[in-house]
Write a protein that holds these residues in place. Structure first.
Motif, PDB file in Angstrom:
ATOM      1  N   ASN A  70      25.047  44.478 -11.120  1.00  0.00           N
ATOM      2  CA  ASN A  70      23.410  43.318 -11.244  1.00  0.00           C
ATOM      3  C   ASN A  70      23.945  42.909 -12.382  1.00  0.00           C
ATOM      4  O   ASN A  70      22.661  41.613 -12.124  1.00  0.00           O
ATOM      5  N   GLY A  71      24.472  42.203 -12.650  1.00  0.00           N
ATOM      6  CA  GLY A  71      23.828  41.016 -14.231  1.00  0.00           C
ATOM      7  C   GLY A  71      23.416  41.453 -14.905  1.00  0.00           C
ATOM      8  O   GLY A  71      23.093  42.495 -15.242  1.00  0.00           O
ATOM      9  N   THR A  72      23.074  40.850 -16.197  1.00  0.00           N
ATOM     10  CA  THR A  72      22.025  40.796 -17.031  1.00  0.00           C
ATOM     11  C   THR A  72      20.544  40.664 -17.290  1.00  0.00           C
ATOM     12  O   THR A  72      19.881  40.715 -17.777  1.00  0.00           O
ATOM     13  N   GLY A  73      20.626  39.322 -16.084  1.00  0.00           N
ATOM     14  CA  GLY A  73      19.714  38.517 -15.592  1.00  0.00           C
ATOM     15  C   GLY A  73      18.906  37.683 -16.751  1.00  0.00           C
ATOM     16  O   GLY A  73      18.070  36.844 -16.471  1.00  0.00           O
ATOM     17  N   LYS A  74      20.322  37.572 -17.269  1.00  0.00           N
ATOM     18  CA  LYS A  74      20.116  37.066 -18.752  1.00  0.00           C
ATOM     19  C   LYS A  74      20.791  35.188 -17.905  1.00  0.00           C
ATOM     20  O   LYS A  74      22.322  34.947 -18.083  1.00  0.00           O
ATOM     21  N   THR A  75      20.304  34.217 -18.759  1.00  0.00           N
ATOM     22  CA  THR A  75      21.441  32.625 -18.419  1.00  0.00           C
ATOM     23  C   THR A  75      22.316  32.396 -19.876  1.00  0.00           C
ATOM     24  O   THR A  75      21.353  32.587 -21.029  1.00  0.00           O
TER      25      THR A  75
END
Length: 233
Positions: A67-72
């Motif tokens: 689900n990814g890290t939510g960080k750019t």
């Protein structure tokens, strides 16, 4: 002695007596206690039974969080010609060769991940003293020295997390934002634990994973039941 803030005090009370809980319980607890004015990161710490001073006990690797890290993630790529064009098309933030090396040497490091094609490594090697301590040095073991720059850039942008054991035998990583729903955070936790478990080195003796803890950026930690932490059970 610094005074403990109201938020921290409340979180500590909420966490009292909560040890060796399931991943689901830990995530729920952390989400309910996170009250900072920004979207905190869910952080994981894994205590391993290794001594990374020995080469055969070094633990490092990479995991694609479901689900990814939510960080750019800002990505820099050392490449020339067609490979440089490929990197730009894949979404790399900075692409260059000697010019990028000079920028880094001047102290300007505006990226979180560094990728290089193999032919660029003699150039990148000169930056070892700058990039190495920041854990930014491209490395074939984690897929950041590659001719497939498109896949490497897309993976870095899409929630890939690198991990490397520290001197004390601990691995730290941010594995999502507290605003993610509980199921997504739980999936990310188990994916990370399983990746570190699979990276067990040949020289590890005795218990490999000793303790797994979760916390939010500003909150206290809670330790997990090890059986619950693995998605392979």
């Amino acid at each position: 002695m610094a005074q403990i803030g109201k938020r921290t005090k409340a979180a500590r009370v909420a966490f009292e007596g909560k040890e060796l809980v399931t991943v689901e319980e830990a995530v729920k607890l952390i989400k309910s206690a996170a009250s900072a004015k920004f979207d905190e990161t869910l952080e994981i710490a894994m205590n391993l039974g290794v001594d990374p001073r020995h080469a055969d006990q070094m633990v490092r690797g990479v995991v694609q969080l479901p689900n990814g890290t939510g960080k750019t993630v800002r990505v820099a790529v050392f490449a020339r010609g067609a490979k440089a064009d490929e990197a730009k098309a894949a979404g790399a933030d900075i692409v260059g060769a000697e010019d990028l090396m000079e920028t880094i040497q001047s102290g300007k490091i505006e990226f979180d991940r560094c990728i290089a094609t193999p032919d660029m490594m003699p150039l990148v090697g000169r930056l070892g003293k700058i990039l190495g301590p920041r854990n930014l040095m491209p490395n074939p073991k984690v897929g950041t020295v590659t001719m497939d720059v498109k896949s490497a850039v897309e993976a870095a942008k899409g929630g890939e997390v690198q991990f490397k054991v520290e001197k004390a035998g601990v691995i730290h990583a941010g594995i999502g934002k507290v605003s993610f729903d509980e199921a997504k955070l739980t999936e990310n936790v188990r994916a990370f634990v399983d990746a570190v478990t699979r990276a067990k080195p040949a020289g590890a003796k005795g218990a490999y994973v000793k303790k797994v803890s979760l916390s939010s950026t500003m909150g206290p930690g809670v330790s997990l039941d090890l059986a619950s932490a693995s998605g392979s059970n």
